[in-house]
Motif scaffolding. Structure first.
Motif, short mmCIF file in Angstrom:
data_model
loop_
_atom_site.label_atom_id
_atom_site.label_comp_id
_atom_site.label_asym_id
_atom_site.label_seq_id
_atom_site.Cartn_x
_atom_site.Cartn_y
_atom_site.Cartn_z
N HIS A 106 -5.73 23.92 -7.01
CA HIS A 106 -6.53 24.86 -6.22
C HIS A 106 -5.81 26.19 -5.93
O HIS A 106 -6.41 27.13 -5.44
CB HIS A 106 -6.99 24.22 -4.92
CG HIS A 106 -5.86 23.86 -4.01
ND1 HIS A 106 -5.17 24.79 -3.27
CD2 HIS A 106 -5.29 22.67 -3.72
CE1 HIS A 106 -4.24 24.19 -2.55
NE2 HIS A 106 -4.27 22.90 -2.81
N ILE B 85 4.95 2.42 0.97
CA ILE B 85 6.01 1.75 1.72
C ILE B 85 6.65 0.66 0.87
O ILE B 85 5.95 -0.09 0.21
CB ILE B 85 5.46 1.14 3.02
CG1 ILE B 85 4.81 2.23 3.88
CG2 ILE B 85 6.56 0.42 3.80
CD1 ILE B 85 4.23 1.71 5.18
N HIS C 90 19.19 19.46 4.34
CA HIS C 90 17.75 19.20 4.45
C HIS C 90 17.02 20.42 5.02
O HIS C 90 15.91 20.76 4.58
CB HIS C 90 17.47 17.97 5.31
CG HIS C 90 16.01 17.62 5.30
ND1 HIS C 90 15.37 17.12 4.19
CD2 HIS C 90 15.04 17.77 6.24
CE1 HIS C 90 14.10 16.94 4.45
NE2 HIS C 90 13.86 17.34 5.69
N ASN D 193 11.18 12.44 14.29
CA ASN D 193 10.58 11.44 15.18
C ASN D 193 11.62 10.52 15.82
O ASN D 193 11.26 9.65 16.64
CB ASN D 193 9.56 10.59 14.43
CG ASN D 193 8.37 11.40 13.98
OD1 ASN D 193 8.25 12.57 14.34
ND2 ASN D 193 7.49 10.81 13.18
N TYR E 140 8.44 24.35 -1.01
CA TYR E 140 8.92 22.99 -0.71
C TYR E 140 7.82 21.93 -0.82
O TYR E 140 8.04 20.83 -1.34
CB TYR E 140 9.55 22.95 0.69
CG TYR E 140 10.10 21.60 1.08
CD1 TYR E 140 11.17 21.05 0.40
CD2 TYR E 140 9.53 20.87 2.13
CE1 TYR E 140 11.68 19.81 0.76
CE2 TYR E 140 10.03 19.64 2.48
CZ TYR E 140 11.10 19.10 1.80
OH TYR E 140 11.59 17.87 2.15
N GLU F 200 13.34 15.05 0.77
CA GLU F 200 12.10 14.35 0.44
C GLU F 200 11.22 14.20 1.69
O GLU F 200 11.73 14.12 2.80
CB GLU F 200 12.41 12.97 -0.16
CG GLU F 200 13.39 13.05 -1.32
CD GLU F 200 13.48 11.75 -2.11
OE1 GLU F 200 12.46 11.10 -2.34
OE2 GLU F 200 14.61 11.40 -2.52
N TYR F 201 9.91 14.15 1.50
CA TYR F 201 9.02 13.85 2.62
C TYR F 201 8.96 12.32 2.71
O TYR F 201 7.96 11.70 2.35
CB TYR F 201 7.64 14.45 2.40
CG TYR F 201 6.79 14.46 3.66
CD1 TYR F 201 7.30 14.08 4.89
CD2 TYR F 201 5.46 14.87 3.63
CE1 TYR F 201 6.54 14.08 6.04
CE2 TYR F 201 4.68 14.88 4.78
CZ TYR F 201 5.23 14.49 5.98
OH TYR F 201 4.46 14.49 7.13
N GLU G 233 1.84 10.61 14.76
CA GLU G 233 2.89 9.83 14.11
C GLU G 233 4.15 9.82 15.00
O GLU G 233 4.79 8.77 15.18
CB GLU G 233 3.22 10.48 12.76
CG GLU G 233 4.11 9.65 11.88
CD GLU G 233 3.35 8.64 11.04
OE1 GLU G 233 2.10 8.57 11.15
OE2 GLU G 233 3.99 7.88 10.31
N TYR H 61 -0.70 5.89 7.77
CA TYR H 61 -0.51 4.73 6.87
C TYR H 61 -1.24 4.90 5.53
O TYR H 61 -0.72 4.56 4.47
CB TYR H 61 -0.97 3.45 7.57
CG TYR H 61 -0.81 2.21 6.73
CD1 TYR H 61 0.46 1.75 6.38
CD2 TYR H 61 -1.91 1.49 6.27
CE1 TYR H 61 0.63 0.62 5.61
CE2 TYR H 61 -1.75 0.35 5.51
CZ TYR H 61 -0.49 -0.08 5.17
OH TYR H 61 -0.33 -1.21 4.41
N ALA I 72 -5.03 16.63 -1.06
CA ALA I 72 -5.22 18.09 -1.04
C ALA I 72 -6.28 18.52 -0.04
O ALA I 72 -6.26 19.64 0.46
CB ALA I 72 -5.57 18.57 -2.45
N HIS I 73 -7.22 17.62 0.27
CA HIS I 73 -8.36 18.05 1.10
C HIS I 73 -8.03 18.12 2.59
O HIS I 73 -8.83 18.61 3.38
CB HIS I 73 -9.57 17.15 0.86
CG HIS I 73 -9.34 15.72 1.28
ND1 HIS I 73 -9.34 15.31 2.59
CD2 HIS I 73 -9.09 14.61 0.56
CE1 HIS I 73 -9.10 14.02 2.65
NE2 HIS I 73 -8.94 13.56 1.42
N GLY J 106 3.28 -4.07 4.11
CA GLY J 106 3.41 -2.63 4.03
C GLY J 106 2.66 -1.98 2.89
O GLY J 106 2.73 -0.77 2.70
N ILE K 213 12.25 16.63 -5.02
CA ILE K 213 13.69 16.92 -5.03
C ILE K 213 14.49 15.63 -5.05
O ILE K 213 14.16 14.67 -4.34
CB ILE K 213 14.08 17.75 -3.78
CG1 ILE K 213 13.28 19.05 -3.73
CG2 ILE K 213 15.57 18.03 -3.77
CD1 ILE K 213 13.59 19.92 -2.52
#
Lengths: 92, 92, 92, 92, 92, 92, 92, 92, 92, 92
Positions: free
Chosen positions: D14, F79, D65, E89, D74, F49-50, F27, F74, F13-14, H48, D79
């Motif tokens: 997009h 996980i 980080h 967190n 990012y 990393e996320y 969270e 979740y 993406a939405h 999980g 990564i």
């Protein structure tokens, strides 16, 4: 200096058939030029896949990246490069 | 009919240096014959690995297997074969 | 021309401690020579592994393979090479 | 403290060409700043991929980080970080 | 500075039971020292595997590598390190 | 009973920026509660990393699944759980 | 508390047929005891492999590790554990 | 005849919450029927993950495929099947 | 009931050429019997590998495992089984 | 000349049920023709997956690619080809 490439093409869903036809034509022209100049020493279809193996003969890594990123479909390609050296058993 | 091969060689620990030298010499001779006959269209060393990429031009899968299993070092090779077809962009 | 290497070393069980010490000393000397000549632009230990990442600056794939296969421990190394090109964001 | 990074960029479908151009410009500026401050010791394009290998020289994992998550692109990057230590063969 | 480690131990076939018992005792002592000094913040057995996950709290990559390579069983370990940063967190 | 978790977050993406901000806040609150109750013994960001590594201390697999599936994000998490046992070298 | 296990057995080359027969007999006895006590709820051979899938019903991760490490062939097994929870569609 | 299945569910983004609720209800009913008939000998949630491990007891591969492809969520499932045989140590 | 098998053979270093010849002969006889009985519907060499793909037509998983574990070289084989069902497009 | 194929089908989300029904019908017709001509020697459903294993008997790699790329669903298939040779134990 020789490199083996494997290129896999995946078109995003939003491309029209016209756009794909146009990409395909420009790709053929670009690829033909590379072959005529000797930069691309060969290209073959991988059986059953929208992918190719090709062999490049270039002066440097930078030249190779410039050539690869110039492919009209570059944004839709996943490319893997393997650097090759002369083999002691090669008779060429 | 074109196939891309990747061959990785691993010698077992019990081989003597003499045996390895002998294998290497016989391999070179066998490989040279295949190239002179046109069955092997090219062979390159993968940089940094005891491995090669090579291109075979044969009549059938059976002929290819016969050629590959005839390599003097065949018992110590791990071989991966990719069948290739003519690419629409190839000018050859 | 820049290449990133990752080298993992695995000694076979039959090597004596003396042989390993000897290999280690020769490796250090060889590696030092490569750095002084500028062919190896950097080498770092991967934390927790008997492995390194190193950067090579060479003229060709053939030169790189010649350098790598000259390492005293070459027979015990698994090497993976990634060819690198100039990055548009690099300020060098 | 040295870390090797590999960053792969994938833009979602997009994004407009303008947005990508803007991201690219901001990325270049951010990357230049990191290099001038010495935090990023080098960055190279991986040949044939929209990806880079880069080397970071930072005080801590937290600083690394913070730097990485500050890249304008990012959210579109994958990564992978490899922590590096001094190598006994390094002459630096 | 926090790192997660996973260590897998594989003893070569030629080790005697006595040698393994000796390694195990020295490993326990070394590991205990690391925990008392706070360098190792935790260690757990992975259920069903001769492997552990452990958490290290160190000053630098170099210190971590020095600690890891000091394990009596280091030569028989395969170690994978993941660098960790403070999580937004986390309430600590 | 201790479990190591690795959680990778990928937003579709939405989602709007507002929705993501809301998810992030919920969270944080949920995660804080788990830490205060002792169910979550630690949480760290994986550098670059996320994603996080976290340690859970629960009564059963069922309780762990209930906790994990209660995370506001979740549906967007991948996980991976590793069950841990007491390590013979642990001094705790 | 339910866990799925996959266990792959690989005997080292130096074991005699007698030793293997002895291991097999002790394994059968140990496995039978686990089943009679209800700790092992089921065990099946994976077709074509020297491996099994089994289901354990235990009180804790620690008990599971104690059980697994008690297998006579434990040193020759590679075990992978998956923790399971009650499924909402289960009628049990 | 026993088979172990692992089923991972991924809903496409365009499904509404209502549709998912409907799928979930039909899935529960279908799954219950399979369990009451004895075709499905057990089903557990993988901790999980939106995934299950289940055990099927059927007459043939064809019957198993018919059962699996009858799941209301079949189009959104990735299923992996492992054929199991009687284990010599099983006391059943 | 149809199953696809892939079998990879690896001989341990200690086998003599005589033993391998003997294994090979017994394997051929066993394999011939399976084909004549219709249990093995086909067997092909994978080009370049000491491996085969074969198709089995058996009554049950148990029968298949019994057949596979009866191969003279079974201890040296790595076998992977894929259960197959009737395809709606098959004209047989 | 024999090849084993594995084909996995994934329909994009934008296809209507009508389109899928149409594809399915054309696929069945095309597949039937290949079987009647002897080019496709067999096709089986992989249990639990929208995928097949099939066996092709063709004159060349080029013919195989032409056949595969002619499948109505080709654009939605991921195909993997394994070249096969006569097995010395085959009685055919």
């Amino acid at each position: 200096m020789i490199f083996l490439a494997r290129m896999d093409v995946t078109f995003p869903a939003h491309l029209t058939q016209e756009q794909i036809t146009d990409f395909t034509a420009r790709e053929k022209e670009y690829s033909g030029g590379l072959q005529r100049s000797g930069k691309m020493a060969g290209i073959w279809r991988i059986v059953g896949e929208y992918a190719n193996h090709s062999i490049f003969d270039v002066e440097s890594n930078d030249e190779l990246h410039q050539i690869l990123s110039g492919f009209p479909m570059y944004a839709y390609m996943k490319i893997k490069i393997t650097p090759l050296a002369k083999h002691p058993n090669s008779i060429r």
